[in-house]
Design a protein around this motif. Structure first.
Motif, PDB file in Angstrom:
ATOM      1  N   CYS A 206     -14.171   9.048 -23.418  1.00 54.62           N
ATOM      2  CA  CYS A 206     -12.719   9.074 -23.580  1.00 54.62           C
ATOM      3  C   CYS A 206     -12.074   8.177 -22.534  1.00 54.62           C
ATOM      4  O   CYS A 206     -12.177   8.442 -21.328  1.00 54.62           O
ATOM      5  N   LYS A 207     -11.411   7.132 -22.988  1.00 58.43           N
ATOM      6  CA  LYS A 207     -10.747   6.214 -22.072  1.00 58.43           C
ATOM      7  C   LYS A 207      -9.679   6.947 -21.263  1.00 58.43           C
ATOM      8  O   LYS A 207      -8.892   7.722 -21.790  1.00 58.43           O
ATOM      9  N   GLY A 208      -9.689   6.693 -19.979  1.00 59.22           N
ATOM     10  CA  GLY A 208      -8.702   7.289 -19.109  1.00 59.22           C
ATOM     11  C   GLY A 208      -9.000   8.706 -18.695  1.00 59.22           C
ATOM     12  O   GLY A 208      -8.271   9.288 -17.887  1.00 59.22           O
ATOM     13  N   VAL A 209     -10.065   9.291 -19.249  1.00 66.01           N
ATOM     14  CA  VAL A 209     -10.436  10.665 -18.900  1.00 66.01           C
ATOM     15  C   VAL A 209     -11.854  10.716 -18.337  1.00 66.01           C
ATOM     16  O   VAL A 209     -12.091  11.263 -17.260  1.00 66.01           O
ATOM     17  N   TYR A 210     -12.800  10.126 -19.074  1.00 67.98           N
ATOM     18  CA  TYR A 210     -14.198  10.112 -18.620  1.00 67.98           C
ATOM     19  C   TYR A 210     -14.786   8.759 -18.976  1.00 67.98           C
ATOM     20  O   TYR A 210     -15.015   8.464 -20.146  1.00 67.98           O
ATOM     21  N   GLU A 211     -14.977   7.927 -17.972  1.00 68.21           N
ATOM     22  CA  GLU A 211     -15.523   6.591 -18.170  1.00 68.21           C
ATOM     23  C   GLU A 211     -16.552   6.292 -17.089  1.00 68.21           C
ATOM     24  O   GLU A 211     -16.349   6.632 -15.918  1.00 68.21           O
ATOM     25  N   ASP A 212     -17.656   5.675 -17.496  1.00 70.36           N
ATOM     26  CA  ASP A 212     -18.708   5.263 -16.562  1.00 70.36           C
ATOM     27  C   ASP A 212     -19.185   6.429 -15.699  1.00 70.36           C
ATOM     28  O   ASP A 212     -19.443   6.282 -14.497  1.00 70.36           O
ATOM     29  N   GLY A 213     -19.280   7.595 -16.323  1.00 70.43           N
ATOM     30  CA  GLY A 213     -19.805   8.757 -15.616  1.00 70.43           C
ATOM     31  C   GLY A 213     -18.848   9.388 -14.630  1.00 70.43           C
ATOM     32  O   GLY A 213     -19.264  10.232 -13.818  1.00 70.43           O
ATOM     33  N   THR A 214     -17.565   9.022 -14.696  1.00 71.69           N
ATOM     34  CA  THR A 214     -16.607   9.526 -13.712  1.00 71.69           C
ATOM     35  C   THR A 214     -15.413  10.176 -14.409  1.00 71.69           C
ATOM     36  O   THR A 214     -14.846   9.605 -15.345  1.00 71.69           O
ATOM     37  N   TRP A 215     -15.026  11.352 -13.918  1.00 71.63           N
ATOM     38  CA  TRP A 215     -13.848  12.036 -14.433  1.00 71.63           C
ATOM     39  C   TRP A 215     -12.594  11.484 -13.763  1.00 71.63           C
ATOM     40  O   TRP A 215     -12.576  11.254 -12.554  1.00 71.63           O
ATOM     41  N   ALA A 216     -11.548  11.277 -14.537  1.00 71.34           N
ATOM     42  CA  ALA A 216     -10.265  10.878 -13.976  1.00 71.34           C
ATOM     43  C   ALA A 216      -9.689  12.009 -13.140  1.00 71.34           C
ATOM     44  O   ALA A 216      -9.990  13.197 -13.360  1.00 71.34           O
ATOM     45  N   GLU A 217      -8.855  11.666 -12.197  1.00 72.23           N
ATOM     46  CA  GLU A 217      -8.246  12.672 -11.337  1.00 72.23           C
ATOM     47  C   GLU A 217      -7.447  13.676 -12.173  1.00 72.23           C
ATOM     48  O   GLU A 217      -6.638  13.303 -13.020  1.00 72.23           O
ATOM     49  N   GLY A 218      -7.704  14.937 -11.962  1.00 70.95           N
ATOM     50  CA  GLY A 218      -6.992  16.005 -12.658  1.00 70.95           C
ATOM     51  C   GLY A 218      -7.549  16.362 -14.016  1.00 70.95           C
ATOM     52  O   GLY A 218      -7.110  17.352 -14.625  1.00 70.95           O
ATOM     53  N   ALA A 219      -8.532  15.587 -14.521  1.00 73.56           N
ATOM     54  CA  ALA A 219      -9.041  15.821 -15.879  1.00 73.56           C
ATOM     55  C   ALA A 219      -9.744  17.171 -15.993  1.00 73.56           C
ATOM     56  O   ALA A 219      -9.559  17.893 -16.981  1.00 73.56           O
ATOM     57  N   LEU A 220     -10.550  17.514 -14.998  1.00 70.77           N
ATOM     58  CA  LEU A 220     -11.289  18.781 -15.062  1.00 70.77           C
ATOM     59  C   LEU A 220     -10.335  19.968 -15.040  1.00 70.77           C
ATOM     60  O   LEU A 220     -10.541  20.957 -15.764  1.00 70.77           O
ATOM     61  N   ASP A 221      -9.285  19.872 -14.243  1.00 67.64           N
ATOM     62  CA  ASP A 221      -8.295  20.954 -14.205  1.00 67.64           C
ATOM     63  C   ASP A 221      -7.571  21.074 -15.541  1.00 67.64           C
ATOM     64  O   ASP A 221      -7.270  22.184 -16.004  1.00 67.64           O
TER      65      ASP A 221
END
Length: 398
Positions: free
Chosen positions: A60-75
């Motif tokens: 998902c672009k802007g949420v989970y890219e290249d194995g990394t969660w965007a800031e605040g996505a997990l919350d």
């Protein structure tokens, strides 16, 4: 084809543990599609006593890219899950939307799957998996659904509405229904047995309370079923095992995708085996089953058959369906082979063609995850596969 018989379907409420899991998974699908219409999601949910676990693959672009969660996505994911459980109504000691333990095990989509599915260069978007999908329609109800399932859903929808409004405050979220109808000449004429098992508050755990519950449920049956359809009292079963205080995920674990017959046609038609909830629309388990229903419903709505079953099949990474099969069960007014040639000219049956025709790349899925994916009212972007906008084209082409 038999014309005189007895048939049964069941439904489960939004608070059934498997349906809680389905609704959570589809809430996650909606969250990601709201961020990126081309998101890829395969989200499975486990619910049990005071615990919710997510697992699956996403992109998902802007949420989970290249194995990394965007800031605040997990919350945001956790907040979405808890709000879903709150909306259903779980505030019990064994399962409470505020206090259950939450575990998020979503991770990136396999690069090998993406390679086969994604549209690149001259390669059309391929199916997200192999499989067979079925669609069905019958003219025995206004929504072109089997009457046994139609009334099973309606009973539980009424009970949920009464619970949420406060009209039946003694009801808790977990419930199941079952409707058995007698058919004469292929037409449902009356109920021969009705069953509801519903979770209830401790206030009803006495003889007077159980009678109050029985009287309430009988009133729902009378409201939902056509006049004169109620069976004798001895064929009406309300909580036949006795008390039902402990329910939902505290009473039984729930998993995404365990109620596929409730989700489709109540056993009145085949099912390819794949679940719907938790999957983005590139997964043909979902999108092809939706378009098969859409085509079957339009065939019946056009008066070309009283009943229609459609099968589609796909191979992973391949765009075009491998097969299209139409069966009108001896009720058709046109040859099935003619329909098999005509229907693909009305809708392109590739994954991308289906998604574009039915406008599936939108956050529309949580509402599908309780009380059936079919037989619902098409409203704006919701339940577009329930539209009958092919009827004129079908009539003109025959």
């Amino acid at each position: 084809m038999r014309s005189d018989y007895i048939f049964t379907s069941e439904s489960v409420s939004e608070g059934h543990p498997d349906k809680v899991a389905d609704q959570i998974s589809d809430a996650v699908v909606d969250l990601f599609l709201s961020k990126d219409p081309e998101a890829r999601i395969a989200c499975e949910t486990l619910t049990t006593t005071n615990k919710v676990v997510l697992a699956g693959e996403i992109r998902c672009k802007g949420v989970y890219e290249d194995g990394t969660w965007a800031e605040g996505a997990l919350d945001e994911i956790e907040r979405t899950v808890r709000e879903t459980v709150k909306r259903i109504g779980y505030e019990q000691s064994g399962f409470h939307w505020q206090t259950f333990d939450f575990s998020n095990n979503l991770h990136g989509q396999s690069a090998h799957i993406a390679m086969g599915v994604d549209e690149t260069g001259n390669k059309d978007e391929g199916a997200g998996d192999q499989g067979i999908m079925f669609g069905y329609a019958t003219d025995e109800t206004p929504g072109f659904m089997p009457a046994t399932l139609y009334y099973s859903h309606k009973i539980l929808e009424q009970m949920a509405a009464d619970r949420h409004s406060g009209a039946a405050p003694f009801l808790e979220p977990d419930a199941k229904s079952q409707v058995t109808l007698q058919y004469q000449g292929g037409v449902p004429v009356r109920a021969t047995a009705l069953v509801v098992s519903t979770q209830h508050s401790p206030s009803l755990s006495n003889e007077a309370g159980q009678q109050q519950l029985r009287d309430y449920v009988k009133g729902v049956f009378a409201k939902i079923l056509p006049e004169g359809w109620l069976p004798a009292d001895e064929s009406i079963y309300v909580n036949p095992t006795g008390l039902f205080e402990i329910g939902g995920p505290d009473g039984d674990a729930g998993l995404t995708g365990r109620k596929i017959i409730v989700d489709t046609y109540g056993g009145a038609a085949p099912h390819g085996g794949g679940a719907f909830s938790g999957k983005d629309p590139t997964k043909v388990d979902r999108s092809a089953a939706y378009v098969a229903r859409y085509l079957a419903k339009n065939v019946v709505a056009a008066g070309l058959a009283k009943r229609c079953t459609i099968q589609l099949s796909y191979a992973i990474g391949v765009a075009e369906p491998l097969s299209l099969y139409v069966d009108t069960h001896g009720t058709g007014t046109v040859d099935e082979a003619q329909l098999e040639k005509l229907l693909p000219t009305l809708v392109r049956l590739t994954p991308k063609g289906i998604r574009e025709h039915l406008k599936l790349n939108k956050p529309i899925y949580q509402k599908t995850a309780a009380y059936g994916h079919f037989g619902r009212d098409a409203e704006g972007d919701l339940f577009t596969w329930e539209r009958t906008d092919l009827v004129d084209q079908l009539k003109a082409a025959i």
